[in-house]
Design a protein around this motif. Sequence first.
Motif, PDB file in Angstrom:
ATOM      1  N   UNK A 199       0.828  -1.207   0.000  1.00 33.94           N
ATOM      2  CA  UNK A 199       0.000   0.000   0.000  1.00 33.94           C
ATOM      3  C   UNK A 199       0.863   1.258   0.000  1.00 33.94           C
ATOM      4  N   UNK A 200       1.958   1.223   0.745  1.00 32.74           N
ATOM      5  CA  UNK A 200       2.856   2.373   0.790  1.00 32.74           C
ATOM      6  C   UNK A 200       3.481   2.634  -0.581  1.00 32.74           C
ATOM      7  N   UNK A 201       3.875   1.567  -1.259  1.00 31.66           N
ATOM      8  CA  UNK A 201       4.457   1.702  -2.597  1.00 31.66           C
ATOM      9  C   UNK A 201       3.432   2.218  -3.594  1.00 31.66           C
ATOM     10  N   UNK A 202       2.222   1.643  -3.556  1.00 27.47           N
ATOM     11  CA  UNK A 202       1.163   2.083  -4.463  1.00 27.47           C
ATOM     12  C   UNK A 202       0.797   3.544  -4.214  1.00 27.47           C
ATOM     13  N   UNK A 203       0.768   3.939  -2.963  1.00 21.19           N
ATOM     14  CA  UNK A 203       0.475   5.338  -2.626  1.00 21.19           C
ATOM     15  C   UNK A 203       1.525   6.256  -3.238  1.00 21.19           C
ATOM     16  N   UNK A 204       2.785   5.902  -3.086  1.00 25.85           N
ATOM     17  CA  UNK A 204       3.873   6.725  -3.612  1.00 25.85           C
ATOM     18  C   UNK A 204       3.797   6.857  -5.129  1.00 25.85           C
ATOM     19  N   UNK A 205       3.431   5.763  -5.791  1.00 29.33           N
ATOM     20  CA  UNK A 205       3.417   5.753  -7.252  1.00 29.33           C
ATOM     21  C   UNK A 205       2.162   6.378  -7.854  1.00 29.33           C
ATOM     22  N   UNK A 206       1.059   6.376  -7.098  1.00 29.03           N
ATOM     23  CA  UNK A 206      -0.215   6.755  -7.724  1.00 29.03           C
ATOM     24  C   UNK A 206      -0.917   7.943  -7.091  1.00 29.03           C
ATOM     25  N   UNK A 207      -0.569   8.350  -5.879  1.00 29.70           N
ATOM     26  CA  UNK A 207      -1.330   9.389  -5.188  1.00 29.70           C
ATOM     27  C   UNK A 207      -1.378  10.669  -6.018  1.00 29.70           C
ATOM     28  N   UNK A 208      -2.592  11.235  -6.082  1.00 33.31           N
ATOM     29  CA  UNK A 208      -2.848  12.488  -6.806  1.00 33.31           C
ATOM     30  C   UNK A 208      -2.614  12.357  -8.305  1.00 33.31           C
ATOM     31  N   UNK A 209      -2.739  11.144  -8.831  1.00 32.63           N
ATOM     32  CA  UNK A 209      -2.634  10.921 -10.269  1.00 32.63           C
ATOM     33  C   UNK A 209      -3.873  10.164 -10.736  1.00 32.63           C
ATOM     34  N   UNK A 210      -4.019  10.008 -12.054  1.00 27.53           N
ATOM     35  CA  UNK A 210      -5.144   9.245 -12.598  1.00 27.53           C
ATOM     36  C   UNK A 210      -5.065   7.780 -12.189  1.00 27.53           C
ATOM     37  N   UNK A 211      -3.849   7.308 -11.946  1.00 25.15           N
ATOM     38  CA  UNK A 211      -3.678   5.906 -11.565  1.00 25.15           C
ATOM     39  C   UNK A 211      -4.298   5.603 -10.200  1.00 25.15           C
ATOM     40  N   UNK A 212      -4.348   6.593  -9.327  1.00 29.62           N
ATOM     41  CA  UNK A 212      -4.889   6.352  -7.996  1.00 29.62           C
ATOM     42  C   UNK A 212      -6.340   5.881  -8.087  1.00 29.62           C
ATOM     43  N   UNK A 213      -7.091   6.464  -8.978  1.00 25.96           N
ATOM     44  CA  UNK A 213      -8.485   6.075  -9.137  1.00 25.96           C
ATOM     45  C   UNK A 213      -8.606   4.632  -9.632  1.00 25.96           C
ATOM     46  N   UNK A 214      -7.704   4.239 -10.516  1.00 23.77           N
ATOM     47  CA  UNK A 214      -7.732   2.873 -11.039  1.00 23.77           C
ATOM     48  C   UNK A 214      -7.393   1.862  -9.941  1.00 23.77           C
ATOM     49  N   UNK A 215      -6.373   2.178  -9.141  1.00 21.99           N
ATOM     50  CA  UNK A 215      -5.999   1.291  -8.030  1.00 21.99           C
ATOM     51  C   UNK A 215      -7.126   1.238  -7.003  1.00 21.99           C
ATOM     52  N   UNK A 216      -7.761   2.368  -6.766  1.00 17.26           N
ATOM     53  CA  UNK A 216      -8.870   2.419  -5.813  1.00 17.26           C
ATOM     54  C   UNK A 216      -9.982   1.458  -6.230  1.00 17.26           C
ATOM     55  N   UNK A 217     -10.269   1.382  -7.522  1.00 17.50           N
ATOM     56  CA  UNK A 217     -11.313   0.462  -7.997  1.00 17.50           C
ATOM     57  C   UNK A 217     -10.915  -0.989  -7.754  1.00 17.50           C
ATOM     58  N   UNK A 218      -9.654  -1.321  -7.979  1.00 17.78           N
ATOM     59  CA  UNK A 218      -9.180  -2.688  -7.730  1.00 17.78           C
ATOM     60  C   UNK A 218      -9.291  -3.027  -6.248  1.00 17.78           C
ATOM     61  N   UNK A 219      -8.917  -2.068  -5.406  1.00 19.94           N
ATOM     62  CA  UNK A 219      -8.982  -2.268  -3.949  1.00 19.94           C
ATOM     63  C   UNK A 219     -10.419  -2.507  -3.505  1.00 19.94           C
ATOM     64  N   UNK A 220     -11.321  -1.683  -3.960  1.00 21.38           N
ATOM     65  CA  UNK A 220     -12.722  -1.803  -3.544  1.00 21.38           C
ATOM     66  C   UNK A 220     -13.322  -3.138  -3.993  1.00 21.38           C
ATOM     67  N   UNK A 221     -12.980  -3.554  -5.194  1.00 20.96           N
ATOM     68  CA  UNK A 221     -13.491  -4.833  -5.696  1.00 20.96           C
ATOM     69  C   UNK A 221     -12.979  -5.989  -4.846  1.00 20.96           C
TER      70      UNK A 221
END
Length: 336
Positions: A274-296
Motif C-alpha cells: 500500500x505504501x508503494x502504491x500510494x507513492x506511485x499513484x497518489x494524486x494521479x489518474x492511476x490512484x483512481x484505477x488502483x482504488x477500484x481494484x482495492x474496492x473490488x
Amino acid sequence: MKKILLLVALLYANLAFCCTTIIVGADASVNGRPLLWKQRDSSVRFNYLDFFADEGCFSFTGVVDSNDSLRASVWCGTNEVGFSIMNSVAYGLSPIIDENRPWEGIVMKKALQICTTIDDFQHYIDSLPQPNGLEANFGVSDAHGDAAYFEVHDFGYTRFDVPRDGYLIRTNYAFTGREGEGKGYDRYELVEQKMKAHKGKFDAAWILKNLAKESIIARPKTVSSVVLDGKMLWCAMGYSRCSYAMPVWVEAQNEIPLPLRKLNAQGSDANELADTLKTLTRSTKLERKIDRIVRKAENKEFRIAEKESNEPIAIYNAALNERYERFKEKCWKRLK
C-alpha cells in the motif's frame, strides 16, 4: 518497566498521531455487537497485526509498529473475552502542554491484558499515577454490548457512554478540551454527515467502504484502518485507498493472514504494498484505477467471509493469501 517507558518515549519523541474513530452502539449495528473503527495516521510508516499470549490475564490481537522491537505498544486490538480498545490523540485536553505523549499504546496493551469490561478499563485509568502522561480519546467496548469513550488527560477523565441505538465520533479533539486547540474538525464533520445520511444499521463493510477511503480521511500518513467487531478484526494495513480489509479472528491466535503479519523490517506485506502504491499513484489518474481494484477485492472478501466464516482458519487463510497475491498482480499490471 521504567527502561521500557524511556525507550518508547525516545522512539516516539518526534511523532504526531492524528486518527479518525467511531463507536457504533450494539443496537445500531447489523450483528448486534458494538463496532469500533480506527483510521490510524502516524509518522511511523509501517505496522502489522500480531497475537499476544502469556503476557497477562488474557491473550489478544492488536496493531503494532514495525520499529517497536519490544512490542511495548499496541495501537488498537481485541482480547479473547471480547474487550476491545482504540485511541485518538485529543490535542488541547491535557493541562500540561506536551504533544509528545507515547503512553497511549502502552496503556492499551495493558488494558487488553487485564480488562473484561469497560468498567474494568475505568478502574485501570483510576489506578494510574498522576500526571499520567495521557492526552487521548480512548474508545472501548466489551462482550456485554457496552461501549464508551474516555477523554483522558494528565489528572483525570470524562466518560461518554455510547447509546446502544446510536454512535459517537472522535477525531483529534475532546469535547472537554480547550476550544480551538484540537485537530480533525473537518474529518469529524464529514463522518457525522455520512453517518446521519445512512439509512439503516451499520457494519464493518459500510464503514470501510464509505469512510476509510474518503480523501480527507485517507491521508498521506494513514497507516492502517481497522474495525473491531466482537472477537474479530477487519484490518486494512497501510494507506487505506491502496489496501483492503481482511478478517482476523482472535480465537485463531497466531493464524493471522500472511499479508498482515510482520515478515521483514518494514512489517506486513500489505502495508509495504500500500505504501508503494500510494507513492506511485497518489494524486494521479492511476490512484483512481488502483482504488477500484482495492474496492473490488474488499467487497469480495466481505462476501466470502459471510459465506465461509465457519471454514477452518488454516483453509480460509490459505485461500485468502491466494486472493491477495492475485490482487497484487492486478495492481502491478495496472501500473504498467
